[in-house]
Design a protein around this motif. Structure first.
Motif, PDB file in Angstrom:
ATOM      1  N   ASN A   1       0.807  -1.263   0.073  1.00  0.00           N
ATOM      2  CA  ASN A   1       0.023  -0.049  -0.017  1.00  0.00           C
ATOM      3  C   ASN A   1       0.911   1.218  -0.074  1.00  0.00           C
ATOM      4  O   ASN A   1       2.076   1.137   0.206  1.00  0.00           O
ATOM      5  CB  ASN A   1      -1.081  -0.031   1.154  1.00  0.00           C
ATOM      6  N   ASN A   2       0.339   2.659  -0.187  1.00  0.00           N
ATOM      7  CA  ASN A   2       0.912   3.661  -0.192  1.00  0.00           C
ATOM      8  C   ASN A   2       1.689   3.878   0.819  1.00  0.00           C
ATOM      9  O   ASN A   2       2.858   4.492   0.787  1.00  0.00           O
ATOM     10  CB  ASN A   2      -0.232   4.846  -0.576  1.00  0.00           C
ATOM     11  N   VAL A   3       1.349   3.896   2.032  1.00  0.00           N
ATOM     12  CA  VAL A   3       2.086   4.036   3.418  1.00  0.00           C
ATOM     13  C   VAL A   3       3.006   3.125   3.665  1.00  0.00           C
ATOM     14  O   VAL A   3       4.187   3.814   3.845  1.00  0.00           O
ATOM     15  CB  VAL A   3       1.052   4.197   4.405  1.00  0.00           C
ATOM     16  N   ARG A   4       2.898   2.219   3.333  1.00  0.00           N
ATOM     17  CA  ARG A   4       4.167   1.016   3.086  1.00  0.00           C
ATOM     18  C   ARG A   4       5.272   1.603   2.497  1.00  0.00           C
ATOM     19  O   ARG A   4       6.313   1.655   2.442  1.00  0.00           O
ATOM     20  CB  ARG A   4       3.583  -0.297   2.829  1.00  0.00           C
ATOM     21  N   ASP A   5       5.055   1.873   1.153  1.00  0.00           N
ATOM     22  CA  ASP A   5       5.908   2.155   0.261  1.00  0.00           C
ATOM     23  C   ASP A   5       6.584   3.664   0.608  1.00  0.00           C
ATOM     24  O   ASP A   5       7.756   3.846   0.532  1.00  0.00           O
ATOM     25  CB  ASP A   5       5.080   2.662  -1.132  1.00  0.00           C
ATOM     26  N   ALA A   6       5.781   4.809   1.148  1.00  0.00           N
ATOM     27  CA  ALA A   6       6.671   5.789   1.838  1.00  0.00           C
ATOM     28  C   ALA A   6       7.589   5.299   2.868  1.00  0.00           C
ATOM     29  O   ALA A   6       8.755   5.872   3.038  1.00  0.00           O
ATOM     30  CB  ALA A   6       5.381   6.711   2.269  1.00  0.00           C
ATOM     31  N   CYS A   7       7.082   4.390   3.816  1.00  0.00           N
ATOM     32  CA  CYS A   7       8.050   4.131   4.883  1.00  0.00           C
ATOM     33  C   CYS A   7       9.084   3.314   4.218  1.00  0.00           C
ATOM     34  O   CYS A   7      10.463   3.378   4.908  1.00  0.00           O
ATOM     35  CB  CYS A   7       7.286   2.971   5.729  1.00  0.00           C
ATOM     36  N   ILE A   8       9.112   2.310   3.212  1.00  0.00           N
ATOM     37  CA  ILE A   8       9.911   1.585   2.413  1.00  0.00           C
ATOM     38  C   ILE A   8      11.114   2.699   2.057  1.00  0.00           C
ATOM     39  O   ILE A   8      12.448   2.736   2.285  1.00  0.00           O
ATOM     40  CB  ILE A   8       9.602   0.790   1.487  1.00  0.00           C
ATOM     41  N   ILE A   9      10.643   3.814   1.385  1.00  0.00           N
ATOM     42  CA  ILE A   9      11.652   4.777   0.974  1.00  0.00           C
ATOM     43  C   ILE A   9      12.379   5.683   1.779  1.00  0.00           C
ATOM     44  O   ILE A   9      13.452   5.677   1.850  1.00  0.00           O
ATOM     45  CB  ILE A   9      10.868   5.894  -0.132  1.00  0.00           C
ATOM     46  N   SER A  10      11.795   5.779   2.882  1.00  0.00           N
ATOM     47  CA  SER A  10      12.286   6.744   4.038  1.00  0.00           C
ATOM     48  C   SER A  10      13.066   5.633   4.637  1.00  0.00           C
ATOM     49  O   SER A  10      14.286   6.252   5.011  1.00  0.00           O
ATOM     50  CB  SER A  10      11.172   7.024   5.018  1.00  0.00           C
ATOM     51  N   GLU A  63       4.977  11.464  -6.206  1.00  0.00           N
ATOM     52  CA  GLU A  63       3.796  10.694  -6.055  1.00  0.00           C
ATOM     53  C   GLU A  63       3.671   9.699  -4.904  1.00  0.00           C
ATOM     54  O   GLU A  63       2.557   9.707  -4.093  1.00  0.00           O
ATOM     55  CB  GLU A  63       3.689   9.695  -7.220  1.00  0.00           C
ATOM     56  N   ILE A  64       4.495   9.142  -4.203  1.00  0.00           N
ATOM     57  CA  ILE A  64       4.376   8.187  -3.039  1.00  0.00           C
ATOM     58  C   ILE A  64       3.858   8.775  -1.756  1.00  0.00           C
ATOM     59  O   ILE A  64       2.879   8.429  -1.255  1.00  0.00           O
ATOM     60  CB  ILE A  64       5.686   7.392  -2.843  1.00  0.00           C
ATOM     61  N   ASN A  65       4.457  10.060  -1.563  1.00  0.00           N
ATOM     62  CA  ASN A  65       4.205  10.759  -0.299  1.00  0.00           C
ATOM     63  C   ASN A  65       2.867  11.326  -0.441  1.00  0.00           C
ATOM     64  O   ASN A  65       1.691  11.324   0.668  1.00  0.00           O
ATOM     65  CB  ASN A  65       5.103  11.745   0.134  1.00  0.00           C
ATOM     66  N   LYS A  66       2.523  11.618  -1.457  1.00  0.00           N
ATOM     67  CA  LYS A  66       1.047  12.302  -1.836  1.00  0.00           C
ATOM     68  C   LYS A  66      -0.029  11.258  -1.577  1.00  0.00           C
ATOM     69  O   LYS A  66      -1.224  11.414  -0.962  1.00  0.00           O
ATOM     70  CB  LYS A  66       1.132  13.075  -3.238  1.00  0.00           C
ATOM     71  N   MET A  67       0.354  10.122  -2.341  1.00  0.00           N
ATOM     72  CA  MET A  67      -0.452   8.909  -2.218  1.00  0.00           C
ATOM     73  C   MET A  67      -0.942   8.381  -0.895  1.00  0.00           C
ATOM     74  O   MET A  67      -1.813   8.177  -0.401  1.00  0.00           O
ATOM     75  CB  MET A  67      -0.375   7.788  -3.124  1.00  0.00           C
ATOM     76  N   ALA A  68       0.344   8.375  -0.215  1.00  0.00           N
ATOM     77  CA  ALA A  68       0.192   8.101   1.483  1.00  0.00           C
ATOM     78  C   ALA A  68      -0.516   8.794   2.315  1.00  0.00           C
ATOM     79  O   ALA A  68      -1.432   8.357   3.027  1.00  0.00           O
ATOM     80  CB  ALA A  68       1.559   7.725   1.886  1.00  0.00           C
ATOM     81  N   ARG A  69      -0.506  10.205   1.890  1.00  0.00           N
ATOM     82  CA  ARG A  69      -1.224  11.273   2.789  1.00  0.00           C
ATOM     83  C   ARG A  69      -2.541  10.818   2.320  1.00  0.00           C
ATOM     84  O   ARG A  69      -3.645  10.806   3.512  1.00  0.00           O
ATOM     85  CB  ARG A  69      -0.708  12.355   2.341  1.00  0.00           C
ATOM     86  N   MET A  70      -3.036  10.951   1.225  1.00  0.00           N
ATOM     87  CA  MET A  70      -4.369  10.574   0.825  1.00  0.00           C
ATOM     88  C   MET A  70      -5.158   9.281   1.478  1.00  0.00           C
ATOM     89  O   MET A  70      -6.253   9.409   1.897  1.00  0.00           O
ATOM     90  CB  MET A  70      -4.598  10.494  -0.703  1.00  0.00           C
ATOM     91  N   THR A  71      -4.253   8.361   1.609  1.00  0.00           N
ATOM     92  CA  THR A  71      -4.504   7.153   2.382  1.00  0.00           C
ATOM     93  C   THR A  71      -4.960   7.327   3.812  1.00  0.00           C
ATOM     94  O   THR A  71      -5.787   6.781   4.308  1.00  0.00           O
ATOM     95  CB  THR A  71      -3.478   6.085   2.135  1.00  0.00           C
ATOM     96  N   LEU A  72      -3.943   8.079   4.420  1.00  0.00           N
ATOM     97  CA  LEU A  72      -4.267   8.213   5.760  1.00  0.00           C
ATOM     98  C   LEU A  72      -5.280   9.219   6.271  1.00  0.00           C
ATOM     99  O   LEU A  72      -6.118   9.099   7.228  1.00  0.00           O
ATOM    100  CB  LEU A  72      -2.767   8.883   6.427  1.00  0.00           C
ATOM    101  N   ILE A  73      -5.516  10.032   5.404  1.00  0.00           N
ATOM    102  CA  ILE A  73      -6.711  11.141   5.415  1.00  0.00           C
ATOM    103  C   ILE A  73      -8.082  10.341   5.235  1.00  0.00           C
ATOM    104  O   ILE A  73      -8.978  10.769   5.938  1.00  0.00           O
ATOM    105  CB  ILE A  73      -6.595  12.157   4.522  1.00  0.00           C
ATOM    106  N   ALA A  74      -8.153   9.582   4.290  1.00  0.00           N
ATOM    107  CA  ALA A  74      -9.383   8.779   3.925  1.00  0.00           C
ATOM    108  C   ALA A  74      -9.821   8.043   5.077  1.00  0.00           C
ATOM    109  O   ALA A  74      -9.526   7.675   5.964  1.00  0.00           O
ATOM    110  CB  ALA A  74      -9.218   7.618   2.779  1.00  0.00           C
TER     111      ALA A  74
END
Length: 74
Positions: A1-10, A63-74
């Motif tokens: 998922n998007n949050v996981r991808d953001a965490c992996i990049i970090s 893209e990744i951080n934006k999609m992760a943010r959207m996932t957390l907001i939803a």
């Protein structure tokens, strides 16, 4: 998922920053010891690691951080 991808990049960037520090220090020592060939290789490797970091940042910010943010907001 998007949050996981953001965490992996970090996490990858955290590891990469340690490598950048190590190669930078090693290159400086090699220059100080007048080991020009080793210093050149280390500087080249340092440049590669910095480029990897730049690419990860670009991917995350584009893209990744934006999609992760959207996932957390939803």
């Amino acid at each position: 998922n998007n949050v996981r991808d953001a965490c992996i990049i970090s996490s990858l960037q955290k590891l990469n920053h340690r490598k950048i520090t190590g190669f930078g220090s090693a290159a400086a020592y090699a220059r100080e010891l007048e080991k020009d060939h080793a210093a050149r290789i280390l500087r080249d490797t340092l440049a590669e690691e910095k480029e990897i970091n730049n690419q990860l940042t670009e991917l995350a910010e584009s893209e990744i951080n934006k999609m992760a943010r959207m996932t957390l907001i939803a």
